[in-house]
Scaffold this motif. Structure first.
Motif, PDB file in Angstrom:
ATOM      1  N   ALA A 137       0.842  -1.210   0.000  1.00  0.00           N
ATOM      2  CA  ALA A 137       0.000   0.000   0.000  1.00  0.00           C
ATOM      3  C   ALA A 137       0.873   1.256   0.000  1.00  0.00           C
ATOM      4  O   ALA A 137       0.602   2.215  -0.733  1.00  0.00           O
ATOM      5  CB  ALA A 137      -0.938  -0.008   1.199  1.00  0.00           C
ATOM      6  N   ARG A 138       1.941   1.249   0.805  1.00  0.00           N
ATOM      7  CA  ARG A 138       2.868   2.392   0.861  1.00  0.00           C
ATOM      8  C   ARG A 138       3.543   2.578  -0.505  1.00  0.00           C
ATOM      9  O   ARG A 138       3.634   3.690  -1.019  1.00  0.00           O
ATOM     10  CB  ARG A 138       3.906   2.187   1.959  1.00  0.00           C
ATOM     11  N   SER A 139       3.996   1.477  -1.100  1.00  0.00           N
ATOM     12  CA  SER A 139       4.641   1.556  -2.415  1.00  0.00           C
ATOM     13  C   SER A 139       3.669   2.072  -3.466  1.00  0.00           C
ATOM     14  O   SER A 139       4.051   2.877  -4.321  1.00  0.00           O
ATOM     15  CB  SER A 139       5.158   0.184  -2.842  1.00  0.00           C
ATOM     16  N   ASN A 140       2.416   1.632  -3.400  1.00  0.00           N
ATOM     17  CA  ASN A 140       1.407   2.108  -4.351  1.00  0.00           C
ATOM     18  C   ASN A 140       1.152   3.607  -4.181  1.00  0.00           C
ATOM     19  O   ASN A 140       1.000   4.320  -5.168  1.00  0.00           O
ATOM     20  CB  ASN A 140       0.106   1.320  -4.206  1.00  0.00           C
ATOM     21  N   ARG A 141       1.114   4.072  -2.922  1.00  0.00           N
ATOM     22  CA  ARG A 141       0.938   5.510  -2.673  1.00  0.00           C
ATOM     23  C   ARG A 141       2.120   6.300  -3.246  1.00  0.00           C
ATOM     24  O   ARG A 141       1.937   7.324  -3.888  1.00  0.00           O
ATOM     25  CB  ARG A 141       0.795   5.794  -1.173  1.00  0.00           C
ATOM     26  N   GLU A 142       3.338   5.794  -3.005  1.00  0.00           N
ATOM     27  CA  GLU A 142       4.532   6.466  -3.523  1.00  0.00           C
ATOM     28  C   GLU A 142       4.540   6.475  -5.044  1.00  0.00           C
ATOM     29  O   GLU A 142       4.909   7.477  -5.663  1.00  0.00           O
ATOM     30  CB  GLU A 142       5.795   5.799  -2.984  1.00  0.00           C
ATOM     31  N   LEU A 143       4.119   5.370  -5.655  1.00  0.00           N
ATOM     32  CA  LEU A 143       4.057   5.290  -7.118  1.00  0.00           C
ATOM     33  C   LEU A 143       3.030   6.283  -7.654  1.00  0.00           C
ATOM     34  O   LEU A 143       3.308   7.004  -8.619  1.00  0.00           O
ATOM     35  CB  LEU A 143       3.704   3.863  -7.558  1.00  0.00           C
ATOM     36  N   ALA A 144       1.864   6.359  -7.023  1.00  0.00           N
ATOM     37  CA  ALA A 144       0.833   7.303  -7.457  1.00  0.00           C
ATOM     38  C   ALA A 144       1.334   8.734  -7.329  1.00  0.00           C
ATOM     39  O   ALA A 144       1.091   9.577  -8.202  1.00  0.00           O
ATOM     40  CB  ALA A 144      -0.446   7.097  -6.638  1.00  0.00           C
ATOM     41  N   GLN A 145       2.054   9.010  -6.252  1.00  0.00           N
ATOM     42  CA  GLN A 145       2.619  10.342  -6.041  1.00  0.00           C
ATOM     43  C   GLN A 145       3.645  10.667  -7.136  1.00  0.00           C
ATOM     44  O   GLN A 145       3.653  11.773  -7.689  1.00  0.00           O
ATOM     45  CB  GLN A 145       3.291  10.377  -4.671  1.00  0.00           C
ATOM     46  N   ALA A 146       4.494   9.695  -7.435  1.00  0.00           N
ATOM     47  CA  ALA A 146       5.513   9.893  -8.472  1.00  0.00           C
ATOM     48  C   ALA A 146       4.857  10.115  -9.831  1.00  0.00           C
ATOM     49  O   ALA A 146       5.296  10.971 -10.614  1.00  0.00           O
ATOM     50  CB  ALA A 146       6.461   8.696  -8.523  1.00  0.00           C
ATOM     51  N   GLN A 147       3.790   9.364 -10.102  1.00  0.00           N
ATOM     52  CA  GLN A 147       3.084   9.527 -11.369  1.00  0.00           C
ATOM     53  C   GLN A 147       2.440  10.912 -11.445  1.00  0.00           C
ATOM     54  O   GLN A 147       2.463  11.557 -12.488  1.00  0.00           O
ATOM     55  CB  GLN A 147       2.042   8.429 -11.555  1.00  0.00           C
TER      56      GLN A 147
END
Length: 182
Positions: A137-147
């Motif tokens: 979930a944390r990685s997905n949040r970071e990925l969404a933020q990066a996107q």
């Protein structure tokens, strides 16, 4: 000469069942109908840090972390009190204070008359799975933020490009006018 073959066979079955619970890879708790612990297997001790002597005579609430609501416990007791199986997730506390996640299935045990006499809880330590879920979930949040940042970056590049193009055409018109006036 009384034939004790059947009695011997039942005793052997009981010994096998007893060993199966003792050697279960999952923690097992047996309580009376008031919720007082009467039995825990070795995996319970391994997971919680409480010995059988420390657990027996207490309620499973010795494991409470305070994160489960009273309403959730009430629903649990209503379910098993009505003779149904309850399944759910607890964030509990070991004897040493460390928190852990466990998936628990609690089933009523009935006597030959159909009356509930005990409750059996079979637990599974899912701490590692929960940790991995949280990490994903944390990685997905970071990925969404990066996107999102990448989109903002592309938009700002487009805006900068659009701003430079009209200015360069104005500059080139000014330059052309200056040359023609000389």
């Amino acid at each position: 000469g009384e034939d004790i073959t059947e009695q011997h066979s039942r005793e052997e079955q009981l010994h096998i069942l007893s060993r199966a619970v003792e050697q279960s890879p999952n923690p097992v708790i047996l309580t009376n109908i008031k919720g007082i612990i009467e039995y825990v297997n070795p995996k319970f001790t391994e997971l919680t840090g409480y010995t059988a002597t420390e657990a027996i005579g207490n309620k499973p609430s010795i494991l409470k972390s305070g994160e489960t609501t009273p309403d959730d416990y009430q629903k649990l007791w209503e379910t098993i009190g009505n003779g149904k199986e309850w399944r759910g997730l607890f964030h509990n506390r070991r004897k040493n204070g460390e928190l852990y996640w466990e998936y628990t299935a609690i089933s009523p045990i009935r006597n030959s008359d159909g009356e509930i006499t005990h409750f059996l809880a079979v637990k599974e330590d899912v701490t590692e799975q929960k940790r991995l879920e949280q990490e994903i979930a944390r990685s997905n949040r970071e990925l969404a933020q990066a996107q999102a940042l990448a989109v903002v970056g592309r938009m700002s590049s487009m805006i900068a490009h659009d701003l430079r193009n009209p200015l360069s055409s104005i500059r080139s018109e000014e330059h052309t006018s200056e040359l023609q006036s000389h």
